[in-house]
Design an enzyme around this catalytic site. Structure first.
Site, short mmCIF file in Angstrom:
data_model
loop_
_atom_site.label_atom_id
_atom_site.label_comp_id
_atom_site.label_asym_id
_atom_site.label_seq_id
_atom_site.Cartn_x
_atom_site.Cartn_y
_atom_site.Cartn_z
N ASP A 160 9.25 3.35 -95.03
CA ASP A 160 9.32 3.66 -93.39
C ASP A 160 10.64 3.29 -92.80
OD1 ASP A 160 6.48 3.84 -90.91
OD2 ASP A 160 8.73 4.52 -90.87
C1 GLC Z 1 8.49 5.80 -87.72
C2 GLC Z 1 7.16 5.76 -88.22
C3 GLC Z 1 6.75 6.77 -89.13
C4 GLC Z 1 7.71 8.01 -89.13
C5 GLC Z 1 9.35 7.60 -89.26
C6 GLC Z 1 10.35 8.63 -89.26
O1 GLC Z 1 8.99 4.64 -87.39
O2 GLC Z 1 6.80 4.53 -88.27
O3 GLC Z 1 5.69 7.05 -89.26
O4 GLC Z 1 7.23 8.87 -89.87
O5 GLC Z 1 9.67 6.47 -88.56
O6 GLC Z 1 10.47 9.11 -87.75
#
Ligand code: GLC
Length: 747
Positions: A283
């Site tokens: 993430d």
């Molecule tokens: C965010 C979220 C994740 C998302 C990613 C890209 O922090 O936790 O669910 O897909 O970053 O935006």
């Protein structure tokens, strides 16, 4: 690159159906190996880099273009300018060392331009077709601007409505979440991943993100292995079973080890047990966040931990980019491990057809907000709406004069809810828009400018309007910003002065229909007796207003059922229906309400059970609950056999009657209880549900079939099996009521 397709086509034509999957796999792997063999370590590390960009960038940086040209970028997220997408892909496939195409990712969570209800709302439809159609529309719209990878579905079981990301979750039940997760992946990825309108799904957040202590986002999770395997893992298994192409690691630690560096999760479970052959992406910065977790000493150590856990692609941070080559030289990570990362990434790029058609398919560019898409979004909003209370007020007759009041009655941005970066609020149909279009006799006075508004300056106009009308429709709730990532709330009642205004309106004596637009269940204990009906629409998306108007005036009925227990107060969270019985289960016989306790009561004079003195032990509304505009009755549950063997199925029948005056739809639910297990078992578990439509006065037999396969669970030794013993079974309208029977499962 078409050469690869020719090989595949020839091979597939020349082999029997039974072997083609293996042959295709072998050809695919040979092709991957042929690319890998030409790549340097730097080229390989480049593929593991998911570069973050701003969706609002006005120019395309030369530095980024040069990095792509040098093969330092494998994927990009948030590139929302189609010219930039086309230019970057052209650089990658024409100028980079091995002409490997880029993959463009985006959070396309519940729609791209046409916005559907938030995922918790879609879960309230209990309808896999709604889930599948919403993600199919999202894929068609987003792929036309070059997005071929979405960071969805979010499959985190959620048991705490304080958690902001419950808005994105499939709710509290693993069975319902598994049905929906499978459908989302099928919708995103279509019939074939290499179809230009297909986008790679990303099962996230692996794993246990929804178990954050206190509902505080990103927080610690303690998840014993039986709980992990019986509650949090099933939706991911369902998504991988239908070929989810990627998996995203969660921010949280699981039992002391952050998910992004957790070998047990990413290797033992995901790869060795579930045979996942797509790629794992971290993430946002979750790799280097292992430093803050206190699990990594520094960026390099974080990279080492993530690599040895099996993370393939690093989102936004650069632990791999800056350190992997050195870690390999030092023998802390092997080049074979890096090869595996790259093979997993190339495999998905190949399956997406990017080597053959790297450029976006522009044929769908004009399909944003097509009527077909808007109709599906409206249908989803209707099927997601849950009727929680109706004291003979809904549906309204067409000529009712309505006072349309409340901060969300005309809030086009907030109505779309969280994670709608690309939704265009100018396309939102709000309740006010819909009332106008339908020529409803109404007077609109917001009463409050937004959900957190504490000012009473507009109360007088709202109250005067209410007195001049027959019924008040009060559209309350949360602005979109009050749920979603990092937006947990300790109190989850209506913010601002909404409750105050509702109580003032109640004094007018006019019936009040409370409509809630929010990203979570909202505690309404303080006002439930001041209103005559309650409709939960979640954040219903682009077509929410039209859906609401049709429901309020009876053209359609609210078809949703709660995918999450609705708490009386935040103080009773986490709460979930499939809880354990404990040694002292709460019960009404023992419970004495706090204000009924005699003054000076003897210490042990009350029931010594697992309840709260002040609010008891039940939710406000149970999981699976939802009313309709008609009335259903359940009769005559019967099971095919009192005893079944492990290799047999059991048939459970019940009779459902529509005893009301309107045709209607019921979601008939089947629950079981494994009464005694080698570990304690939940008091109830959803094992099936059926949507049943009945005309007024009609009766129908509803049949469920379950096998011992569905009675399996993972015990304290991680043995997944059904166990001999007594089982209870219920067929009913929700998790707290229904007709009960029992059977014995015999080895
Ligand atoms: C965010 C979220 C994740 C998302 C990613 C890209 O922090 O936790 O669910 O897909 O970053 O935006």
């Amino acid at each position: 690159m078409k050469f690869y397709l020719v090989i595949i086509a020839f091979v597939l034509m020349s082999c029997s159906q039974t072997k083609d999957a293996n042959i295709k796999h072998d050809v695919e792997e040979k092709y991957i190996d042929s690319i890998l063999a030409q790549m340097s370590i730097d080229d390989k590390i480049g593929q593991t880099n998911l570069r973050g960009t701003s969706s609002r960038a006005k120019t395309l940086s030369e530095a980024l273009k040069e990095d792509v040209r040098q093969g330092k970028v494998g994927a990009l997220l948030n590139v929302m300018n189609v010219e930039f997408v086309d230019e970057l892909q052209k650089i990658a496939v024409e100028e980079s060392p091995h002409k490997i195409p880029l993959i463009f990712g985006r959070d396309v969570i519940h729609g791209f331009k046409t916005i559907f209800p938030i995922p918790l709302g879609l879960a309230a439809s209990w309808d896999e077709n709604v889930a599948r159609s919403s993600s199919r529309v999202a894929a068609i719209e987003s792929s036309s601007v070059g997005i071929r990878w979405t960071f969805a579905p979010m499959l985190d079981i959620a048991r705490d409505s304080r958690w902001g990301r419950i808005a994105e979750s499939p709710g509290e039940d693993p069975y319902l979440a598994s049905v929906l997760g499978k459908a989302y992946v099928e919708g995103f990825q279509g019939d074939s991943l290499n179809n230009p309108t297909s986008i790679a799904a990303c099962a996230k957040h692996f794993i246990g993100y929804g178990a954050a202590i206190g509902g505080r986002d990103y927080n610690t999770t303690l998840i014993p292995e039986p709980l992990l395997r019986n509650v949090y893992l099933p939706p991911f298994e369902a998504a991988l079973d239908v070929g989810a192409a990627t998996v995203m690691t969660a921010f949280n630690e699981v039992n002391g080890i952050p998910a992004t560096g957790n070998q047990f999760l990413l290797k033992d479970i995901l790869r060795d047990e579930l045979k996942f052959d797509g790629f794992v992406v971290s993430d946002w910065d979750s790799t280097i966040e292992m430093i803050a977790h206190g699990y990594a000493r520094d960026e390099k150590h974080a990279g080492e931990l993530a690599a040895n856990a099996g993370m393939d692609m690093e989102m936004t941070s650069t632990a791999y980019q800056n350190n992997l080559k050195e870690l390999i030289a030092e023998g802390k990570v092997t080049e074979q491990q890096l090869d595996e990362f790259v093979k997993n990434i190339l495999r998905i790029k190949i399956r997406l057809g990017l080597f053959d058609e790297p450029y976006r398919d522009k044929t769908n560019e004009a399909n944003f907000y097509s009527k077909a898409h808007l109709d599906l979004a409206k249908e989803a909003a209707i099927k997601s709406t849950v009727l929680l209370k109706n004291k003979d007020v809904l549906p309204l007759s067409k000529n009712t004069k309505v006072a349309l009041i409340g901060p969300l009655a005309d809030a086009p941005l907030d109505q779309m809810g969280t994670w709608t970066f690309d939704g265009d609020k100018t396309h939102t149909v709000t309740p006010l828009d819909a009332f106008k279009s339908a020529n409803i006799n109404h007077v609109y006075k917001p009463g409050l400018t937004h959900s957190r508004d504490l000012s009473k300056t507009q109360f007088k106009k709202a109250l005067t309007t209410a007195k001049q009308c027959d019924v008040v429709v009060f559209v309350a709730g949360e602005e979109a910003i009050l749920s979603g990532e990092a937006h947990s709330r300790a109190h989850i009642n209506l913010p601002g002065a909404q409750e105050v205004l509702i109580k003032e309106l109640s004094k007018t004596g006019k019936p009040i229909v409370l409509v809630i637009m929010a990203g979570r269940p909202i505690t309404i204990t303080n006002i439930i007796n001041d209103v005559d009906a309650v409709l939960m629409t979640w954040h219903p998306g682009t077509m929410g207003g039209e859906a609401l108007q049709e429901i309020v005036f009876g053209l359609r009925e609210p078809e949703g059922r709660l995918p999450i227990s609705w708490p009386k107060t935040a103080g009773q969270l986490p709460y979930f229906y499939n809880h354990k019985n404990t040694g002292r289960p709460a019960n009404k016989e023992d419970y004495v309400a706090m204000y009924d306790i005699p003054v000076g009561a003897w210490q042990s004079s009350l029931g010594n059970d697992s309840h709260y003195l002040d609010i008891g032990y039940k939710p406000h509304f149970p999981f699976g609950y939802g009313l309709s505009y008609t009335e259903f009755r359940y009769d005559a549950i019967k099971i095919s056999k009192d005893t079944i063997n492990f290799n047999e199925d059991i048939i459970i029948n019940a009779t459902l009657s529509n005893i009301g005056k309107r045709d209607g739809k019921e979601i008939v639910q089947l629950y079981t209880q494994d009464v005694v297990g080698s570990i304690t078992r939940p008091v109830k578990e959803l094992k099936g549900f059926q949507h049943v439509s009945l005309k007024a006065g009609e009766t129908k037999e509803v049949t469920f079939k379950i096998s011992s396969e569905q009675l399996k669970f993972s015990n304290h030794k991680a043995v997944y099996a059904a166990e001999e013993g007594h089982f209870n079974v219920w067929v009913g309208p929700n998790s707290s009521s229904g007709l009960k029977d029992a059977f014995y499962l015999k080895k």
